[in-house]
Design a protein around this motif. Structure first.
Motif, short mmCIF file in Angstrom:
data_model
loop_
_atom_site.label_atom_id
_atom_site.label_comp_id
_atom_site.label_asym_id
_atom_site.label_seq_id
_atom_site.Cartn_x
_atom_site.Cartn_y
_atom_site.Cartn_z
N THR A 1 61.21 7.11 -48.86
CA THR A 1 62.14 7.56 -47.82
C THR A 1 62.66 6.43 -46.92
OG1 THR A 1 60.34 8.04 -46.25
CG2 THR A 1 61.02 9.82 -47.75
N HIS A 2 62.21 5.21 -47.16
CA HIS A 2 62.65 4.09 -46.30
C HIS A 2 64.16 3.92 -46.40
CE1 HIS A 2 62.31 0.36 -44.05
NE2 HIS A 2 63.14 -0.19 -44.93
N GLY A 3 64.82 3.86 -45.24
CA GLY A 3 66.25 3.63 -45.21
C GLY A 3 67.11 4.87 -45.41
N LEU A 4 66.51 6.05 -45.56
CA LEU A 4 67.29 7.26 -45.75
C LEU A 4 67.96 7.68 -44.44
CD1 LEU A 4 65.12 9.62 -48.00
CD2 LEU A 4 67.02 8.15 -48.67
N SER A 5 69.09 8.34 -44.56
CA SER A 5 69.76 8.87 -43.38
C SER A 5 68.95 10.03 -42.81
CB SER A 5 71.15 9.36 -43.75
OG SER A 5 71.08 10.48 -44.62
N GLU A 6 69.23 10.35 -41.56
CA GLU A 6 68.50 11.44 -40.90
C GLU A 6 68.72 12.77 -41.61
OE1 GLU A 6 68.40 13.55 -36.48
OE2 GLU A 6 69.07 11.47 -36.68
N SER A 7 69.92 12.99 -42.11
CA SER A 7 70.22 14.26 -42.79
C SER A 7 69.46 14.37 -44.11
CB SER A 7 71.72 14.38 -43.05
OG SER A 7 72.18 13.33 -43.89
N LYS A 8 69.34 13.25 -44.86
CA LYS A 8 68.60 13.30 -46.12
C LYS A 8 67.11 13.51 -45.87
CE LYS A 8 71.66 10.70 -49.19
NZ LYS A 8 71.78 9.55 -50.12
N GLU A 9 66.58 12.85 -44.86
CA GLU A 9 65.17 13.07 -44.53
C GLU A 9 64.93 14.52 -44.12
OE1 GLU A 9 62.38 10.52 -42.78
OE2 GLU A 9 63.81 8.88 -42.50
N HIS A 10 65.87 15.09 -43.37
CA HIS A 10 65.75 16.49 -42.96
C HIS A 10 65.75 17.41 -44.18
CE1 HIS A 10 66.27 20.18 -40.66
NE2 HIS A 10 67.32 20.46 -41.42
N ASN A 11 66.63 17.14 -45.13
CA ASN A 11 66.70 17.97 -46.33
C ASN A 11 65.39 17.92 -47.11
OD1 ASN A 11 69.33 18.68 -45.74
ND2 ASN A 11 70.24 17.12 -47.08
N LEU A 12 64.81 16.72 -47.22
CA LEU A 12 63.54 16.59 -47.93
C LEU A 12 62.42 17.31 -47.18
CD1 LEU A 12 63.70 12.84 -49.03
CD2 LEU A 12 63.81 14.84 -50.52
N THR A 13 62.43 17.23 -45.86
CA THR A 13 61.42 17.93 -45.06
C THR A 13 61.53 19.44 -45.25
OG1 THR A 13 61.44 16.16 -43.40
CG2 THR A 13 60.53 18.28 -42.73
N MET A 14 62.75 19.96 -45.28
CA MET A 14 62.96 21.39 -45.48
C MET A 14 62.53 21.80 -46.89
SD MET A 14 63.96 22.50 -42.61
CE MET A 14 64.45 24.16 -43.08
N GLU A 15 62.84 20.96 -47.88
CA GLU A 15 62.42 21.25 -49.25
C GLU A 15 60.91 21.30 -49.36
OE1 GLU A 15 62.61 19.27 -53.75
OE2 GLU A 15 63.85 18.43 -52.13
N ASN A 16 60.25 20.34 -48.72
CA ASN A 16 58.79 20.29 -48.78
C ASN A 16 58.15 21.44 -48.03
OD1 ASN A 16 56.48 18.97 -49.79
ND2 ASN A 16 56.11 17.99 -47.82
N ALA A 17 58.84 21.95 -47.00
CA ALA A 17 58.30 23.08 -46.25
C ALA A 17 58.19 24.32 -47.14
CB ALA A 17 59.19 23.37 -45.05
N ARG A 18 59.11 24.46 -48.10
CA ARG A 18 59.06 25.63 -48.98
C ARG A 18 58.27 25.37 -50.26
NH1 ARG A 18 62.62 25.04 -53.29
NH2 ARG A 18 64.34 23.55 -53.00
N SER A 19 58.23 24.11 -50.70
CA SER A 19 57.60 23.83 -52.00
C SER A 19 56.21 23.22 -51.88
CB SER A 19 58.47 22.88 -52.81
OG SER A 19 58.60 21.62 -52.15
N LYS A 20 55.97 22.45 -50.80
CA LYS A 20 54.68 21.80 -50.55
C LYS A 20 54.22 20.96 -51.75
CE LYS A 20 53.00 25.26 -47.27
NZ LYS A 20 54.30 25.98 -47.16
N ASP A 21 55.14 20.22 -52.36
CA ASP A 21 54.77 19.41 -53.52
C ASP A 21 55.42 18.02 -53.51
OD1 ASP A 21 57.37 20.10 -54.06
OD2 ASP A 21 56.91 21.37 -55.79
N LEU A 22 55.99 17.62 -52.38
CA LEU A 22 56.61 16.29 -52.29
C LEU A 22 55.63 15.29 -51.70
CD1 LEU A 22 60.21 17.06 -50.93
CD2 LEU A 22 59.38 17.08 -53.29
N LEU A 23 55.58 14.11 -52.29
CA LEU A 23 54.87 12.97 -51.70
C LEU A 23 55.94 12.03 -51.16
CD1 LEU A 23 51.98 12.11 -54.20
CD2 LEU A 23 51.91 13.52 -52.15
#
Length: 363
Positions: A117-139
Motif C-alpha cells: 500500500t506504500h504510495g497509494l492515494s487516499e481513495s485507493k487505501e479507503h477502497n482496500l479498507t472497505m474491501e477488507n472489512a467485508r472479506s477479512k482476507d487482505l494482507l
C-alpha cells in the motif's frame, strides 16, 4: 454567613477541590489504561482464535486495482476448501459443493491476498479498507509499493507475517490472482502423501529430485531449470551472476512450500538477495537447503502460456475472471469430475529430469 465562611476558609476549600479533581483524573486515566489493555488482550485473543487453527495458508499475490479478480476467486475456487472436512481428527476429501449450498468456512485453510500500500492515494487505501472489512482476507503492507520490481519483497514480507502469526502452519499454497487452483485436491494430496509425495494415485504425474528416508521440507510445483536470464525488459536481472541460466525453480503461477522453508526465509530475510521474479527468488533461496523434497508435477499448468485444460490439473495460470466462472460452473455441474467442458492439449508437458544438467532438464 455562607459568604463569610467561604472568605475565611477559601484556601482550604480550593485545596480540597484541587485534590478532588486530581484524584478523579488519576482514576479516569487508570480506567482508560485498563480498558486499553483489555482491548489489546481482546484483539490478540480474537486474532488467535481466527488464525489459531490455520494449517494451510493460500497466499495470493494481488495488486490494489484487482478487486474484481479477488472477488472472482472468492466466488469460485476458494469455496472448494469446504470439500476438506474433519472426521475423528483426520482431514478427508469429499465433493459436497452445490449451487445453493451455503459454504462453511474451513478453519484450517485460510486465504490471504497480499498487497503493498506504500504510495497509494487516499481513495485507493479507503477502497482496500472497505474491501477488507467485508472479506477479512487482505494482507495490506505499507513497507513497499506494489509493483513488479517488488514482488520478491512482497513474498518475503508475507512469509515473515505467516511465520510469526500462524503457529500451526504446515504448508503455504502460493499463487497469483489470475490462477485457478483446486485447493481442495492440493490439500487432499498433502494430507495423504506429503512430504514424500509418493503414492500410486499420483506417481504418474510426479518426478523427484531425490528419494530420502526423511525430508525436512517440501517444494512442489512445475519446475524449470533451463530458462534464460532476462537481460532487458521489466524482468531484467541486472545483478544476476550465479549462472548463465536461472537456477531450477517452480513456476510462480502456483507452487507449495512447507513451513520449514517459510521459517528459513523469515529468519534470514535480511540477508536474502531479492531478484525481480519472486519464483526465481524462491528457487535461489532454497537451492542450498538440504533434505528438501523438490517435486515436479505436470498437474500444475503454470507456464507463461497455458498448456490446455485436463480434468486432473491442480493449477491453471493466466485465467480471466470469466475463465474462472466457466471452470467453476463446469465443476459444480459435474460434481467435481470435469474442469472444462472440453479437454484440450495446446502444448505438451514434460517430466523434469533431475539426473541431468539443468539445461537438459525439460525436453
Amino acid at each position: 454567613m455562607l459568604v463569610v465562611f467561604i472568605r475565611r476558609h477559601r484556601s482550604m476549600i480550593l485545596a480540597s477541590l484541587f485534590f478532588f479533581y486530581l484524584g478523579c483524573g488519576i482514576t479516569l486515566s487508570s480506567l482508560r489504561m485498563d480498558c486499553k489493555d483489555d482491548g489489546a488482550k481482546l484483539n490478540y485473543q480474537e486474532e488467535n482464535d481466527y488464525y489459531g487453527n490455520v494449517e494451510y495458508a493460500v497466499l495470493i499475490l494481488s495488486s490494489p486495482n484487482n478487486e474484481g479478480k479477488r472477488d472472482a476467486i472468492r466466488a469460485t475456487w476458494a469455496k472448494f476448501a469446504s470439500n476438506i472436512f474433519l472426521d475423528n481428527g483426520e482431514k478427508l476429501y469429499k465433493w459436497n459443493h452445490t449451487w445453493i449450498g451455503r459454504t462453511k468456512q474451513t478453519q484450517f485453510i485460510k486465504f490471504f491476498y497480499v498487497i503493498g500500500t506504500h504510495g497509494l492515494s487516499e481513495s485507493k487505501e479507503h477502497n482496500l479498507t472497505m474491501e477488507n472489512a467485508r472479506s477479512k482476507d487482505l494482507l495490506l503492507f505499507s513497507d513497499f509499493e506494489d509493483s513488479y520490481k517488488n514482488l520478491a519483497s512482497k513474498m518475503v514480507t508475507a512469509m515473515k507475517w505467516l511465520n510469526n502469526t500462524l503457529k500451526h502452519l504446515k504448508y503455504v499454497i502460493k499463487c497469483d490472482d489470475d490462477s485457478f487452483v483446486r485447493v481442495d485436491l492440493i490439500v487432499r494430496d498433502l494430507e495423504a502423501y506429503a512430504p514424500h509425495m509418493n503414492g500410486p494415485e499420483i506417481d504418474q504425474y510426479i518426478s523427484y529430485k531425490e528419494h530420502l528416508p526423511v525430508y525436512r521440507g517440501l517444494y512442489w510445483g512445475y519446475f524449470d531449470g533451463h530458462a534464460n536470464v532476462y537481460t532487458r525488459g521489466k524482468w531484467q536481472e541486472s545483478s544476476w551472476f550465479l549462472c548463465d541460466r536461472y537456477l531450477p525453480y517452480a513456476l510462480g503461477g502456483g507452487y507449495i512450500v512447507s513451513k520449514s522453508i517459510v521459517d528459513y526465509i523469515a529468519r534470514n530475510s535480511d540477508v536474502l538477495r531479492l531478484y525481480m521474479a519472486e519464483d526465481v527468488s524462491m528457487g535461489v533461496w532454497t537451492a542450498a537447503l538440504d533434505g528438501i523434497n523438490r517435486v515436479h508435477d505436470v498437474r500444475f499448468d503454470t507456464q507463461w502460456k497455458s498448456r490446455g485444460c485436463l480434468p486432473h490439473m491442480l493449477v491453471r495460470h493466466k485465467q480471466t475472471p470469466k475463465d474462472m466462472f466457466d471452470m467453476y460452473r463446469t465443476l459444480v455441474q459435474s460434481h467435481g469430475e470435469r474442469l472444462c467442458k472440453t479437454d484440450t492439449i495446446l502444448r505438451k508437458s514434460y517430466h523434469y529430469k533431475w539426473d541431468v544438467l539443468p539445461s537438459l532438464c525439460c525436453k
